[in-house]
Write an enzyme that holds these catalytic residues in place. Structure first.
Site, PDB file in Angstrom:
ATOM      1  NE  ARG A  42      21.447   5.880   3.956  1.00  0.00           N
ATOM      2  CZ  ARG A  42      20.653   6.790   4.514  1.00  0.00           C
ATOM      3  NH1 ARG A  42      19.369   6.786   4.244  1.00  0.00           N
ATOM      4  NH2 ARG A  42      21.138   7.695   5.314  1.00  0.00           N
TER       5      ARG A  42
ATOM      6  NE  ARG B 242      12.591   9.544  -2.367  1.00  0.00           N
ATOM      7  CZ  ARG B 242      12.461   8.991  -1.180  1.00  0.00           C
ATOM      8  NH1 ARG B 242      12.804   7.747  -0.994  1.00  0.00           N
ATOM      9  NH2 ARG B 242      11.977   9.661  -0.165  1.00  0.00           N
TER      10      ARG B 242
ATOM     11  CE1 TYR C  88     -21.308   8.799 -26.176  1.00  0.00           C
ATOM     12  CE2 TYR C  88     -21.365   8.713 -28.568  1.00  0.00           C
ATOM     13  CZ  TYR C  88     -21.986   8.533 -27.349  1.00  0.00           C
ATOM     14  OH  TYR C  88     -23.280   8.088 -27.286  1.00  0.00           O
TER      15      TYR C  88
END
Ligand code: PEP
Ligand code: MG
Length: 901
Positions: free
Chosen positions: A101, A345, A878
């Site tokens: 795999r 995972r 901001y």
């Protein structure tokens, strides 16, 4: 020292010695290999195996050959497996078989290749049959090997294999492969071998080591398949990581009723709710679950079917989650009652699950609030604002089909039955819903192009579900009642037929599919976990977050989303109201001072109402109102339209029946001709560089005077209602300090005039936008007359690059981005090198003179997470963005502060 290419799962410490930390281990062994080794160390049952490093893959891809020593190490590792298991690879009475795999550092679900049952051959299959006493199982395993080897390693298409299976099922009158006999499977194996020979020109290799070597090379090569490359480019994964290869002793979930295989999430990956969640199949192999070809069972059922196994799985999930401090996505197999973990995972999750699990992990003491903040992507917050179905007028709605609600949000589009078509239609500007029997990795481009995804088959962990969640596409999968007929290009559910191209609405939040294009609405920020996360964000961020809002409705939404004021109200938007536009047009085109001043007076009460509404909603917060900015032609009809109007009136004049009509038409004609003449006279070659912004105010002072009068009169009136108002008047497009000086002097007079008689104090300020490069470079001088600055990064980008912002998205700029001349559109993400530098110069120079000067940004970049970090580093006070982006900006600002304290 020569490089070591192979690490057994028990060799984690060796790997740790040569690389740095867990990240290093993951880079070397890939995510899957690293986690298998870790699980083995933690005493989690993992079948024995070993990992070939990603470095071996990279060398292989570079040299087109296995690096020196690699194969010897693989053979040696296989020998160790043989010793440990007491079996012989592909031989002996009980042949050892392995899976091969892929496993990259970052998981790419289903993108790369896997071959199972490596080691089987004509001889070994007989022994396996004998040893397990299950010849059916042995031959089924063998036919899977030949099929996978044929497709993955030798590049044969899947269809001829599937055709053989379909034909065989039909001949036998059975529905599933499970009903085929040993004899059927024997014959299928031989048919499969014939297919391999015919289509690849090579015979299927009998030698187990030959199979293994070819499989390993195929996995290496799968790193560079077009679909893997496309996936990486869509997910921003680097191309130079390579994949590891994991070679693991096979364990079987298809050895009868006490065997099973499945996937489990340590929490619900769609909602984030605690508790193990997943799907499994009894008597099956892993790919059956992921492919979604058989309906799976919910994991809860395992608690009843195999209580001990379930208990063990719960315990392991808890331990793995604690260790990784994140939701785990695990693959498991039960072989004759014994549980094996094949992989774990960190789970892909929906936005909702990302937020809820992060907040609850803080409550559980697994992570700190700051980590929760870093873990949730600003994009995830944006997904909370995904459209939802508007409630149906009569409260009922019958779906045309239902499936699993695997990725939230609703989507409307035309049904496209294949990925290429979906991508093509989307490129033509159509909204599409991709409808497939199931999806495969080759469909990703169509999934990305679609508004939403609908499949007839598949479970929560199917390819379609994973990809949809990852990319935030609403999706409904496993709508079993649907028949997707690719031949007839239609979808059927019972008697209902939907042709390709018809409109569909899918609701990924509920799993419902509806006919037609239903109305969508944007939801509230009511999610309790998101609210808490954003409260933590507010505790950490330096940057303020305001909103660009022009109406009380927008302002209300902005405030509900956490905006701390209005950073930009574009007053001209108020002029487009159908009741006012004719007055505005008259004001612009008239040549009579009297008429102009009448028009302006007529606008005054409207503007007073507009501003009063904003002040009320923003009680206690600053409201920055920008005086009229755009070139006047934007309010007038175009010359082409006017010419047509003149022509039409002419035509009607020739057929007019009576005097009254004639007179009316003559007046209309005169008016239209006048308008046309004025449009020509007022026309400019480059209106965005023409009479607009402060220039307009200086040359047409009555208009801005009216606006300022409306601001102060409404401020006084609303203050009288007990509301705390903080109007801030912003003058756009200043290039030279003198423009601002004159303008301010003129407008302060109006302010004094209104406020003189008042008995309340109004806290107000006059400031300017910095949106012309010259203004940025002369900021120190401009700051002398300004109480605040706001960077208009839309215009500033336009003028710094010399690229028209109106044409950018459809013009050559997109080609530039496609061809890599520019990495991204500077209108989307702030250009640090040029525009950012101008901002930096302006802020430094201005603050040298006025250290407390308030400085913000109100261009579109204010809602872009990457740009927000840049503004934070530039020391702005901001950002101001659209109401919907306010939550995103709150989180991005907190992340920036945490990353760069
Ligand atoms: C800008 O230029 O960035 C800005 C906010 O003003 P407008 O987009 O209205 O020109
Ligand atoms: Mg501007």
């Amino acid at each position: 020292m020569t490089e070591r290419w192979v690490f057994g799962f028990e060799d984690l410490s060796d790997a740790e010695e040569i690389v740095d930390g867990w990240d290093g281990v993951r880079s070397l062994l890939g995510g899957k290999g690293a986690n298998l080794a870790l699980m083995s160390r933690m005493g989690v049952p993992v079948p024995p195996g070993f990992t070939v490093t990603t470095r071996a893959c990279l060398d292989y891809l570079r040299d087109e050959a296995m690096p020196d020593g690699l194969w010897d190490e693989v053979v040696e590792a296989v020998r160790r497996l043989e010793k440990e298991s007491g079996q012989t690879f592909g031989g002996g009475d009980d042949p050892l078989l392995v899976s091969v795999r892929s496993g990259a550092r970052i998981s790419m679900p289903g993108m790369m290749d896997t071959v199972l049952n490596v080691g089987l051959s004509d001889a070994a299959v007989e022994r396996l049959a004998h040893h397990t006493g299950d010849p059916r199982f042995a031959f089924d395993s063998y036919r899977r090997l030949v099929q996978m080897f044929g497709t993955v390693v030798l590049g044969v298409r899947d269809e001829p294999f599937e055709d053989v299976l379909t034909q065989r099922r039909a001949d036998k009158g059975v529905d599933s492969d499970a009903e085929l006999t040993v004899e059927d499977l024997r014959e299928i194996v031989s048919d499969f071998k014939a297919i391999v020979a015919r289509w690849s020109g090579t015979t299927f290799p009998d030698d187990p080591f030959e199979q293994l070597r070819m499989a390993v090379e195929a996995v290496f090569a799968s790193w560079n398949t077009p679909r893997a490359i496309a996936y990486r480019s869509a997910s921003g994964i680097a191309d130079d990581l390579g994949t590891a290869v994991n070679i693991v002793k096979m364990v079987y979930g298809n050895l009868g009723a006490d065997s099973a295989t499945g996937v489990a999430m340590s929490r619900n990956a769609a909602t984030g709710a605690p508790g193990l969640e997943g799907d499994y199949l009894v008597n099956a192999q892993g790919e059956d679950v992921v492919a979604g070809t058989r309906p799976t069972l919910p994991l809860d059922q395992l608690a009843t079917d195999m209580p001990e196994v379930y208990g063990e799985l719960v315990e392991i999930a808890g331990r793995l989650e604690k260790h990784h401090r994140d939701i785990q996505d695990m693959e498991f197999t039960v072989e004759r009652g014994k549980l094996w973990l094949l992989q774990t995972r960190n789970a892909k999750r929906t936005a909702r699950a990302a937020v809820r699990s992060a907040v609850e992990m803080v409550d559980e003491g697994l992570i700190e609030p700051t980590e929760a903040l870093m873990r949730v992507a600003p994009d995830h917050v944006e997904a909370f604002l995904h459209p939802q179905l508007a409630p149906s007028p009569d409260g009922s709605r019958t779906p045309f089909a239902t499936g699993l609600n695997v990725s939230p949000g609703a989507a409307v589009g035309r049904a496209a039955l294949d990925a290429d078509l979906a991508a093509r239609w989307a490129a033509d500007g159509e909204k599409v819903v991709l409808v497939r029997p199931e999806t495969k990795p080759d469909d990703v481009h169509g999934m990305l192009a679609a508004q939403g995804i609908l499949t007839a088959r598949g479970g929560r962990t199917s390819h379609a579900a994973l990809v949809a969640r990852q990319f935030g596409r609403p999706a409904v999968v496993g709508a079993h009642a649907l028949e997707v007929d690719l031949g007839a290009r239609e979808i059927r559910a019972g008697d209902t037929v939907v042709a390709e191209g018809d409109w569909l609405t899918i609701d990924g939040t509920t799993g419902e599919v509806h006919l037609g294009a239903l109305e969508l609405m944007v939801p509230d920020l009511a999610d309790e976990w998101l609210r808490r996360l954003l409260e933590w964000a507010d505790e950490h961020r330096r940057l303020g977050v305001r909103a660009n809002a022009d109406t009380p409705v927008d302002a209300e939404r902005a405030r509900a989303y956490g905006a701390e004021g209005i950073g930009l109200c574009r007053t001209e938007h108020m002029f487009f109201d159908p009741a006012r536009l004719p007055i505005v047009q008259r004001m612009i085109v008239t040549e009579s001072d009297r008429e102009r001043s009448d028009a302006i007076s007529a606008l005054l009460p409207h503007q007073r109402r507009d501003f009063a509404g904003l002040f009320r909603v923003m009680d206690g917060l600053p409201v920055i109102i920008r005086l009229i900015d755009p070139p006047l032609h934007e309010f007038l009809p175009g010359a082409v339209e006017l010419t047509r109007r003149v022509h039409d009136i002419h035509v009607r004049l020739t057929t007019a029946a009576d005097m009254d009509t004639l007179e009316e038409l003559a007046d209309e004609l005169e008016e239209a001709r006048f308008m046309l003449r004025r449009v020509h006279e007022l026309g400019e070659a480059n209106p965005m560089l023409g009479l607009r912004g402060v220039r307009l105010g200086l040359l047409m002072p009555e208009l801005v005077r009216m606006q300022v009068r409306a601001i102060f009169e409404s401020a006084l009136a609303v203050a009288g209602e007990g509301v705390e108002v903080h109007p801030k008047i912003m003058i756009p497009l200043v290039a030279d300090a003198e423009e601002l000086r004159r303008m301010r002097t003129m407008l302060e007079e109006v302010a004094h005039d209104v406020l003189e008689m008042a008995d309340v104090e109004i806290d107000y300020a006059f400031g300017t936008m910095i949106e012309i490069p010259r203004a940025a470079l002369t900021a120190a001088e401009i700051a002398q007359t300004a109480d605040f600055f706001s960077f208009g990064t839309n215009d500033l980008t336009q003028m710094t690059f010399g690229i028209s912002r109106d044409d950018a998205e459809g013009g050559f700029l997109m080609r530039y981005v496609e061809e890599g001349v520019l990495a991204e559109s500077p209108f989307h993400s702030l250009d640090e090198g040029g525009v950012g530098r101008l901002i930096d110069i302006a802020v430094r120079d201005a603050r040298e003179l006025k250290p407390d000067l308030e400085v913000g940004i109100c261009g579109e970049h204010g809602g872009d997470p990457a740009s927000i970090g840049r503004f934070d580093r530039l020391g702005l006070d901001y950002v101001s963005c659209s109401p919907f982006q306010v939550p995103v900006a709150r989180l991005a600002a907190a992340q920036s502060a945490l990353e760069d304290p």
